[in-house]
Scaffold this active site. Sequence first.
Site, PDB file in Angstrom:
ATOM      1  N   ASP A   2       8.903   5.514 -11.068  1.00 48.58           N
ATOM      2  CA  ASP A   2       8.394   6.190 -12.267  1.00 48.58           C
ATOM      3  C   ASP A   2       9.258   7.390 -12.647  1.00 48.58           C
ATOM      4  O   ASP A   2       9.495   7.649 -13.835  1.00 48.58           O
ATOM      5  CB  ASP A   2       6.952   6.647 -12.057  1.00 48.58           C
ATOM      6  CG  ASP A   2       5.944   5.528 -12.311  1.00 48.58           C
ATOM      7  OD1 ASP A   2       6.378   4.391 -12.570  1.00 48.58           O
ATOM      8  OD2 ASP A   2       4.728   5.795 -12.246  1.00 48.58           O
ATOM      9  N   LYS A  46      -1.220  -4.200  -2.924  1.00 50.85           N
ATOM     10  CA  LYS A  46      -2.425  -3.606  -2.333  1.00 50.85           C
ATOM     11  C   LYS A  46      -2.622  -2.217  -2.939  1.00 50.85           C
ATOM     12  O   LYS A  46      -1.984  -1.260  -2.528  1.00 50.85           O
ATOM     13  CB  LYS A  46      -2.268  -3.537  -0.825  1.00 50.85           C
ATOM     14  CG  LYS A  46      -3.354  -2.732  -0.126  1.00 50.85           C
ATOM     15  CD  LYS A  46      -4.706  -3.400  -0.268  1.00 50.85           C
ATOM     16  CE  LYS A  46      -5.754  -2.616   0.496  1.00 50.85           C
ATOM     17  NZ  LYS A  46      -5.954  -1.268  -0.043  1.00 50.85           N
ATOM     18  N   SER A  79       0.801  -1.208   0.000  1.00 51.48           N
ATOM     19  CA  SER A  79       0.000   0.000   0.000  1.00 51.48           C
ATOM     20  C   SER A  79       0.841   1.268   0.000  1.00 51.48           C
ATOM     21  O   SER A  79       1.388   1.645  -1.017  1.00 51.48           O
ATOM     22  CB  SER A  79      -0.962  -0.052   1.184  1.00 51.48           C
ATOM     23  OG  SER A  79      -2.141   0.631   0.876  1.00 51.48           O
TER      24      SER A  79
END
Length: 483
Positions: free
Chosen positions: A326, A340, A315
């Site tokens: 990224d 998650k 999470s």
Amino acid sequence: MSSKIKNFGLIGLGVIAGIAGSMQFEASAQKSATTLPLEELRQLADVFGLIKTDYVESVEDKKLLTEAISGMVASLDPHSAYLDKKAFKELREGTQGKFVGLGIEVGMEDGYVKVISPIEDSPAFKAGLKSGDLITRLDSTPVKGLTLDEAVKRMRGEPNTKITLTIARKEEDRPIIVTIVRQEIRVQSVKSKIVEPGYAWLRVAQFQEPTVDDMVKKINAIYAQDPNLKGLVLDLRNDPGGVLPGAIGVSAAFLPKDVPIVSTNGQLPDSKATFYARREFYTSSRAALTDPLAKLPEAIKKVPMVVLVNTGSASASEIVAGALQDYKRATIMGTQTFGKGSVQTIRQLSADTAVKLTTARYYTPNGRAIQARGIVPDLLVDEYPDGDGLNGLRLREADLQKHLMNDRDKEEVARKMDQLEEEQRAAALEKKRTPLEFGGKDDFQLAQALNHLKGKPVQLSKTAKIESKKENTINENKTPEKK
């Protein structure tokens, strides 16, 4: 929409039980705008009446209705749930980094509760509990047959109450019986140290309300000790998540100002949102006039970084790892994360009860959905030189019944292995090992992270290389979607 208790989401909660979740608090339940199915509601009323008149013994109305709500919500997915008074209280306390209990991080082994690590200065620490201890009884109740969650609930309780543990320890021939007094435990969410000249280790064990401030203090202490830092290892292994502002703040510390960190998307207008590396997204309203990240040295934005993750990283941990990956700010190393990637909203039903309901999925800055997939490291490195141990056999989101599908990839990647044979092999190896201390001298993954930062060869996982290539090819071929 109702007024909000907190204007921030919560991503993943459960240091002790190791439960990954994603939550957002709201003060009251949203009024339904849909037409109620009268025929089905009549059937529910009929069943309620049958139980009241025909069941072998009397059942309270409140119990029947509460269980009906609980079952209805729990049938949706693994993370939606009804929260009774005790569960709701524990949830709110956990976001502040505190709870009442013994002060141990635990897991399960052979049906018993295994002590992963006692928290420093906690009642369990002072009572002499050690990493690797197996808890076989809680008072007079055998642990075998209990789930981890059930065992954790028994160990928690009111302050100053006692519980007697029966402990099995490898070097002891007889069981150890110890009585511990429950106390309020405050979990240290951020740890750090200089591992060798020029290289530092920064660990976030759980994202809590104080995490951003604590991280700033630790980073400043690192630079005070070594102003010419050459490399930093951010350790998110076994971090189940926590509050979303913590994840945004930790990401923002290493990224340019104002860049998107994470976005969410669901049916409700409020669930379609983007969170940026800005003060208002990682500070509470009480501290809106100050920016804790302004106190950081400028060098932290450019210092070479490795982020360590594993199957227990969930999470909020995945939000941070995904953002830094990224933007190519850090090299992600370790094993594939939990996966998650859904958001749960906490809607209060009364002053002390609530429903935790899945309302959205979240996405990395490039539009990658984490749900049921997780973050695939740039460099796959096992937990030990000879393999990943039991870490590679942990359940992931995609293994949970009724898990939410990844909406960007309906054909989820399945983990393929001879499960029974692999479990037996890993379990046999694990019994011979000393419990791993993250950041310790025997931390193999940390050693490989330091090798990478120094430009030295890294020992990559042999078993996961092929799967990693498949996953990265899938991710590279995806076109980011705008929401």
